[in-house]
Design a protein around this motif. Sequence first.
Motif, mmCIF file in Angstrom:
data_model
loop_
_atom_site.group_PDB
_atom_site.id
_atom_site.type_symbol
_atom_site.label_atom_id
_atom_site.label_comp_id
_atom_site.label_asym_id
_atom_site.label_seq_id
_atom_site.Cartn_x
_atom_site.Cartn_y
_atom_site.Cartn_z
ATOM 1 N N HIS A 62 34.013 30.871 46.017
ATOM 2 C CA HIS A 62 35.327 31.148 46.592
ATOM 3 C C HIS A 62 36.442 30.835 45.745
ATOM 4 O O HIS A 62 37.604 31.789 45.443
ATOM 5 N N VAL A 63 36.459 30.046 44.607
ATOM 6 C CA VAL A 63 37.381 29.781 43.666
ATOM 7 C C VAL A 63 37.240 30.929 42.423
ATOM 8 O O VAL A 63 38.277 31.371 42.188
ATOM 9 N N THR A 64 35.987 31.490 41.961
ATOM 10 C CA THR A 64 35.824 32.503 40.929
ATOM 11 C C THR A 64 36.460 33.689 41.402
ATOM 12 O O THR A 64 37.276 34.241 40.659
ATOM 13 N N VAL A 65 36.185 33.897 42.684
ATOM 14 C CA VAL A 65 36.714 35.278 43.158
ATOM 15 C C VAL A 65 38.248 35.069 43.481
ATOM 16 O O VAL A 65 38.755 36.261 43.055
ATOM 17 N N ASP B 154 28.607 18.266 34.501
ATOM 18 C CA ASP B 154 27.358 18.436 35.338
ATOM 19 C C ASP B 154 27.878 19.127 36.731
ATOM 20 O O ASP B 154 27.424 18.614 37.641
ATOM 21 N N ARG B 155 28.834 19.904 36.585
ATOM 22 C CA ARG B 155 29.400 20.487 37.690
ATOM 23 C C ARG B 155 30.187 21.708 37.513
ATOM 24 O O ARG B 155 30.714 21.799 36.393
ATOM 25 N N PRO B 156 30.389 22.665 38.445
ATOM 26 C CA PRO B 156 31.673 23.663 38.008
ATOM 27 C C PRO B 156 32.671 22.934 37.406
ATOM 28 O O PRO B 156 33.224 22.404 38.500
ATOM 29 N N PRO B 157 33.394 23.528 36.539
ATOM 30 C CA PRO B 157 34.805 23.360 36.303
ATOM 31 C C PRO B 157 35.537 23.925 37.161
ATOM 32 O O PRO B 157 36.518 24.925 36.711
ATOM 33 N N LEU B 158 35.831 23.898 38.402
ATOM 34 C CA LEU B 158 36.656 24.422 39.392
ATOM 35 C C LEU B 158 37.386 23.513 40.220
ATOM 36 O O LEU B 158 38.160 24.197 41.109
ATOM 37 N N GLY C 111 36.527 31.101 52.334
ATOM 38 C CA GLY C 111 37.212 29.999 52.361
ATOM 39 C C GLY C 111 37.249 29.516 53.992
ATOM 40 O O GLY C 111 37.232 28.278 54.195
ATOM 41 N N ALA C 112 37.294 30.562 54.745
ATOM 42 C CA ALA C 112 37.364 30.238 56.208
ATOM 43 C C ALA C 112 35.764 29.754 56.629
ATOM 44 O O ALA C 112 35.745 28.718 57.371
ATOM 45 N N TRP D 68 40.053 29.114 33.943
ATOM 46 C CA TRP D 68 39.512 30.282 34.497
ATOM 47 C C TRP D 68 40.432 31.471 34.702
ATOM 48 O O TRP D 68 40.101 32.567 34.288
ATOM 49 N N TYR D 69 41.599 31.181 34.932
ATOM 50 C CA TYR D 69 42.528 32.280 35.066
ATOM 51 C C TYR D 69 42.846 32.825 33.583
ATOM 52 O O TYR D 69 43.031 33.921 33.459
#
Length: 257
Positions: free
Chosen positions: A128-131, A56-60, A181-182, A69-70
């Motif tokens: 941010h994480v997926t990019v 129930d949240r992004p697995p990141l 991220g900034a 993801w990688y």
Amino acid sequence: MMGWDIFIYFAVAAVGLSLSASVCALAGCRKTAVALAAAASVVTGCFIAVLWLHLDRPPLRTMGETRLWYSFFAGIAGLFTYLRWRYKWILSFSTVLSTVFIMLNLLKPEIHDHTLMPALQSPWFIPHVTVYMFSYSLLGCAFLMGVAGLFRKGTDREMLSSADTLVYIGVAFLTFGMLSGAIWAKSAWGHFWSWDPKETWALITWLVYLLYIHLRLYRKGGAVLWYILLIFAFACLQMCWWGINFLPSAQDSIHVY
């Protein structure tokens, strides 16, 4: 945890399909290789969707989740490279990259709970994480080009051109990752940049890739230097991603969750 407990079945299917795609690519069965490689990515993508629903949240959040993801994006990047430049060997190498991270998740799974701390409850979290993971996968393929180039005799202009394209796209996404991220840091902690170990190594990685781009655009150095720089840049990327976890200074990092 049911979501993660069933990962092994998806992992076996994805690795099996990727290996089959690699064999078909080497044998010259292009259409079959593409279909199998695409199917492998679909299998991994389906598990990510299952885990997302379960948590129930992004697995990141955890290192294991980013490895997932990688491995997903590495397969896509390898397939893109194969379709674009038709290197028969690239699917084999991208399969190895993807499989290594899958095996790490099987041997050392992280804690995948439902918790998402306030700092991560941001609209910038997912992009941010997926990019970043997508850029890492493209730059991983550029790294493979660098390794292959060192073992080839003479200068392979097509391979260098392929690596350049992957680096340009990868660095573009890497730049967006740093900027997002900034902005996220400003809203979460009140400042854009804090010279946190993660941020510092992200900047180092970005600058090394910019150095590669500069040298290639102005034809400074030679093929061996360019290939070595690609390999070194990818090593910096690995340091930025997970290597900093072994630094004493990173134990109090705001990027450790």
